[in-house]
Design a protein around this motif. Structure first.
Motif, mmCIF file in Angstrom:
data_model
loop_
_atom_site.group_PDB
_atom_site.id
_atom_site.type_symbol
_atom_site.label_atom_id
_atom_site.label_comp_id
_atom_site.label_asym_id
_atom_site.label_seq_id
_atom_site.Cartn_x
_atom_site.Cartn_y
_atom_site.Cartn_z
ATOM 1 N N UNK A 1 12.263 -20.844 -0.556
ATOM 2 C CA UNK A 1 11.761 -20.879 -1.986
ATOM 3 C C UNK A 1 11.531 -19.717 -2.325
ATOM 4 N N UNK A 2 12.282 -19.404 -3.549
ATOM 5 C CA UNK A 2 12.127 -18.093 -4.437
ATOM 6 C C UNK A 2 10.742 -17.696 -4.969
ATOM 7 N N UNK A 89 7.700 -19.963 -7.932
ATOM 8 C CA UNK A 89 8.398 -21.134 -8.592
ATOM 9 C C UNK A 89 7.684 -22.554 -8.295
ATOM 10 N N UNK A 93 5.995 -25.538 -10.869
ATOM 11 C CA UNK A 93 6.457 -26.877 -10.818
ATOM 12 C C UNK A 93 5.081 -27.834 -10.597
ATOM 13 N N UNK A 409 27.792 -18.945 -16.057
ATOM 14 C CA UNK A 409 28.042 -20.149 -15.600
ATOM 15 C C UNK A 409 26.817 -21.051 -14.981
ATOM 16 N N UNK A 413 26.073 -24.874 -16.214
ATOM 17 C CA UNK A 413 25.688 -25.622 -15.100
ATOM 18 C C UNK A 413 24.229 -26.250 -15.211
ATOM 19 N N UNK A 416 24.233 -28.644 -18.487
ATOM 20 C CA UNK A 416 25.210 -30.120 -18.226
ATOM 21 C C UNK A 416 24.467 -30.894 -17.161
ATOM 22 N N UNK A 417 24.054 -30.184 -16.138
ATOM 23 C CA UNK A 417 23.113 -30.827 -15.125
ATOM 24 C C UNK A 417 21.960 -31.836 -15.849
ATOM 25 N N UNK A 421 21.491 -35.613 -15.996
ATOM 26 C CA UNK A 421 20.220 -36.529 -15.409
ATOM 27 C C UNK A 421 19.454 -37.122 -16.365
ATOM 28 N N UNK A 491 13.867 -32.476 -14.567
ATOM 29 C CA UNK A 491 14.137 -32.029 -13.356
ATOM 30 C C UNK A 491 12.909 -31.386 -12.690
ATOM 31 N N UNK A 495 12.159 -32.983 -9.191
ATOM 32 C CA UNK A 495 12.086 -31.836 -7.749
ATOM 33 C C UNK A 495 10.912 -32.194 -7.134
ATOM 34 N N UNK A 500 12.835 -31.430 0.131
ATOM 35 C CA UNK A 500 13.049 -29.997 0.287
ATOM 36 C C UNK A 500 12.087 -29.242 -0.468
ATOM 37 N N UNK A 501 11.545 -29.632 -1.546
ATOM 38 C CA UNK A 501 10.500 -28.928 -2.264
ATOM 39 C C UNK A 501 9.497 -28.627 -1.337
#
Lengths: 504, 504
Positions: A1-2, A89, A93, A409, A413, A416-417, A421, A491, A495, A500-501
């Motif tokens: 995780x950043x 981050x 969230x 990009x 991305x 569009x994601x 969703x 999102x 998430x 994984x979160x």
């Protein structure tokens, strides 16, 4: 995780609390929930005063809930307070989602305990619809309700509105949700001192928000609304929420001037609030130079003209009457406010379906408006245009730019994601709603109006003349989840559901 | 405009025609239309023979139209024939769109002039629905029609099916439409000798297609269909078209075995045909190793299980009966065939809406199936997964791979752009349809079923038990355009409408 920084709690002055607390994931989350609960609790004291001065017994419920929530908030805040400077981050969230779950949970209490006695489901739905600035209601007979409850509904939307502006400006761009990294503010590039900086920005935005609400309220009052109605509608206009004090919404006033004033302030609520700050300090005096605002105004003008002309031709309406109806209702639906000045679905299939589609458009990023949002359509069109150029002139250098910034990009991305969703969520929510027995039109427009935080859907149940009261309880929970999903850009919620979160 | 090669007409043998012709943009386009018209004309001779042997006067119409179209095709072909070796992207688009406009135009002639006497609108709609393998029909009383017309409808779908396989394998990947560059065949990497190579591939695919149709027809005949019904259904099953010889579609036969056989061959028609060639020459014996096929099978299994369980629980149906209904109808709708063995919309709102959503899924690229297509969903999910990984571990190297190939940002962009254009087209077509007076459900599911080339929509007008006959003429033209748009992957049609395409 950043993490945004490794400089956690490195201020020169000796921290009053151990650094351990500041490092923990949850400390800042609790502090944040605590802070929001304090605001909620203090806010809830206003309807208590109003009801008390109107000799309505609900004041006791408001006063008790207010004290309880404020106390709880203070407890959470004080027991976790530390000198936070950075934000990971993950914490971003957690703060986002937990806040938008805690507020409707506690905000629903007056609906349950006041004289209205809503069921838990109805109360949570109404509070979620308020906080997310959706504006769908399960309450009928608004016109006869005591002022405290009416004011509380409006205040919930108003608080939800200022909350989302703060999130949209300070937190969302850093979480890079759905391409919102486009709106990262330069000053926030390094995350050192993120918390103090974002706090000061949030305060400026809040002062601005209060000012705009005041102006809106005073003008509505001058246009002939009672001070109480003016206040309630100012709260729900600037927050593009759409709760009204009458079952027939703004149609109750039957006043063209009021409709145009509300239309204007719905637009104000849908523009990026940071622009107003820039205008105030003189750094930008041409808001139309901003690609988002320009696109938004063009979209509004296009649909208002289209429907006005269509109404004149196909329904033989007078031009000025058409213009009045379309201006108000198109703006109300595109901005996701959801006021209605007429049941536009009686104009026939074309207008119903048009209103269904335009509710997904939404306003600008960094405003109180929801939906897919103008900038995402612009980025997608830009991406398609660039890829056509690349395909036609493969040896040229084609860089997409938005508002002067290169669109990477990664951003394309993300955008569009997000839309993928969004459509996927719409499909799944619609399917779940049909399982509760709803018909196609009600299910898909109900899911859509929840996700886009608009308010009314189409069809006779959830349309502008309908009410969400008659829906099954399960459907109300599904819709509440949809509102949360849409408000937090999908999102952010999804998430938290991924394993994984939670692994570090 | 990029060309695939600069080696235009460089074959050693002296060309019989001037190189000027081979260089011109339109020569190869005319040759191609001519070729397709010859095939169409020759194909039209079969119903002439069948009607003549059944003493039906329609044979004269078929024989006359057949001769006329064959003659016209031969004229076009011979007057433009040259030794073409390469193909420019512009020519690719022109060939694709002009062919799919010319075939329904000429294929509609028998519907107008035979005893059936359809209007021009109805005839064009029926032919377009045939050639695009959609399967929506405007004809009622199929059971009483002469064999020639019934056979012609089936043949149109069959020819449309083989045409789209050839296009999907040879031309579309080069045009890079909607991410189809993923399926570029290695041998085609250099475009020198593109035409001879693609011609030989097209011939192999056609032989294979004829073989599969024969096997399907014989099995259906062994299962109890009349030879004529078996032939017609074999033609429309392998092409995932869905025209039947009875108003009640496959329900007419009320035979579980027939339904399972058709289900199997609808799947065969929806898998990439190139896989069968590879299997025949022993280069691939494990089709499930292909990501597309694996994904498609998983999707089918998921939805069949879901609806079977739901039918057993919510509608108290017997397990084997549920399985029979769902297997056939789910496969029919996802593959875009559009046969119906029961009116699945009577099971209630959930199944209606589920069938509405799954019709967009579609089959595999390089098959006769249409819709958004499995690989696009896989690429989108892959893109989202990769961007989540990048967001969680920003310092890692994350390369998305599909079927062992790296998925570049260009491919991801193309796929997302396709889906965006698909949704946009759906919205615009729906709005246009409501202008003709259709209700929301009919309009949106009609537009969807046209774009995804499925056949039936939902609601009582265009649902599986309905018929497109009663729609207004304008709606039929809009739907015909929608079918063309969907069949040619949207972009191929839209690019021809852009002025930039025609400059140079």
């Amino acid at each position: 995780m950043a993490t945004l920084t490794s400089y956690s709690d490195v201020s020169g002055s000796a921290p009053r609390y151990s650094t351990k607390k500041a490092d923990s994931s949850f400390g800042i989350v609790y502090v944040n929930i605590g802070l929001f609960l304090i605001v909620l609790g203090v806010g809830m004291f206003i309807p208590a005063i109003v009801d008390a001065s109107n000799h309505n017994d609900d004041w006791q419920v408001f006063a008790f809930c207010s004290s309880f929530i404020t106390f709880l908030g203070a407890l959470l805040f004080l027991s976790n307070k530390a000198k936070f400077t950075s934000l990971s981050i993950k914490q971003g969230f957690l703060i986002t989602v937990s806040t938008w779950l805690a507020i409707p949970f506690f905000g629903a209490l007056p609906f349950i305990f006041a004289d209205l006695h809503l069921s838990v489901t109805d109360a949570f739905f109404e509070a979620m619809s308020g906080v997310t600035t959706t504006g769908s209601t399960v309450i009928t007979g608004l016109d006869g309700l005591p002022p405290g409850i009416l004011l509380w509904r409006s205040l919930l939307q108003w608080l939800g509105g200022v909350g989302i502006i703060a999130m949209g400006v300070a937190i969302m761009p850093i979480l890079k949700v759905g391409g919102m990294q486009l709106f990262k503010i330069e000053a926030f590039d390094t995350s050192e001192n993120f918390i103090p900086r974002s706090t000061s920005l949030a305060i400026s935005l809040t002062v601005l928000y209060i000012g705009l609400t005041l102006i809106c309220g005073v003008i509505l009052w001058l246009c002939g609304m009672s001070p109480f109605d003016a206040a309630c509608h100012a709260f729900t206009t600037i927050s593009t929420g759409g709760f009204s004090t009458s079952d027939s919404s703004v149609a109750y006033f039957d006043n063209a001037l009021i409709e145009y004033v509300i239309s204007f302030f719905m637009i104000i609520g849908s523009l990026p609030f940071i622009i107003y700050l820039k205008m105030l300090v003189g750094r930008s005096l041409k808001p139309l130079n901003d690609s988002q605002i320009k696109g938004f105004v063009i979209v509004l003008a296009f649909f208002i003209s289209l429907v006005t002309i269509w109404l004149c031709i196909a329904n033989n309406l007078d031009f000025f009457q058409s213009l009045r109806y379309t201006t108000f209702n198109i703006i109300s639906v595109i901005t996701g406010t959801g006021f209605a000045s007429i049941d536009y679905t009686i104009w026939g299939s074309f207008s119903s379906v048009l209103f269904f589609f335009i509710m997904f458009i939404g306003g600008c990023s960094g405003s109180t408006s929801c939906g897919i949002k103008i900038f995402r359509f612009q980025v997608m069109l830009l991406a398609i245009k660039t890829s056509i150029k690349r395909w036609m002139w493969p040896n040229g250098i084609h860089i997409a730019k938005y508002n002067g910034q290169p669109v990477t990009n990664n951003i394309i991305g993300s955008v569009f994601s997000f839309v993928f969703l969004f459509v996927l969520s719409l499909s799944v929510l619609t399917l779940l709603l049909t399982l509760t027995g709803l018909d196609f039109t009600t299910a898909i427009s109900g899911a859509g109006t929840a996700l886009a935080n608009v308010g009314p859907g189409i069809g006779h149940i959830v349309g502008p003349a309908g009410n969400f009261q008659t829906l099954p309880d399960v459907a109300k929970w599904i819709l509440s989840f949809g509102m949360l999903l849409g408000r937090l850009e999908i999102f952010s919620v999804l998430v938290l559901l991924s394993p994984a979160f939670w692994k570090q």
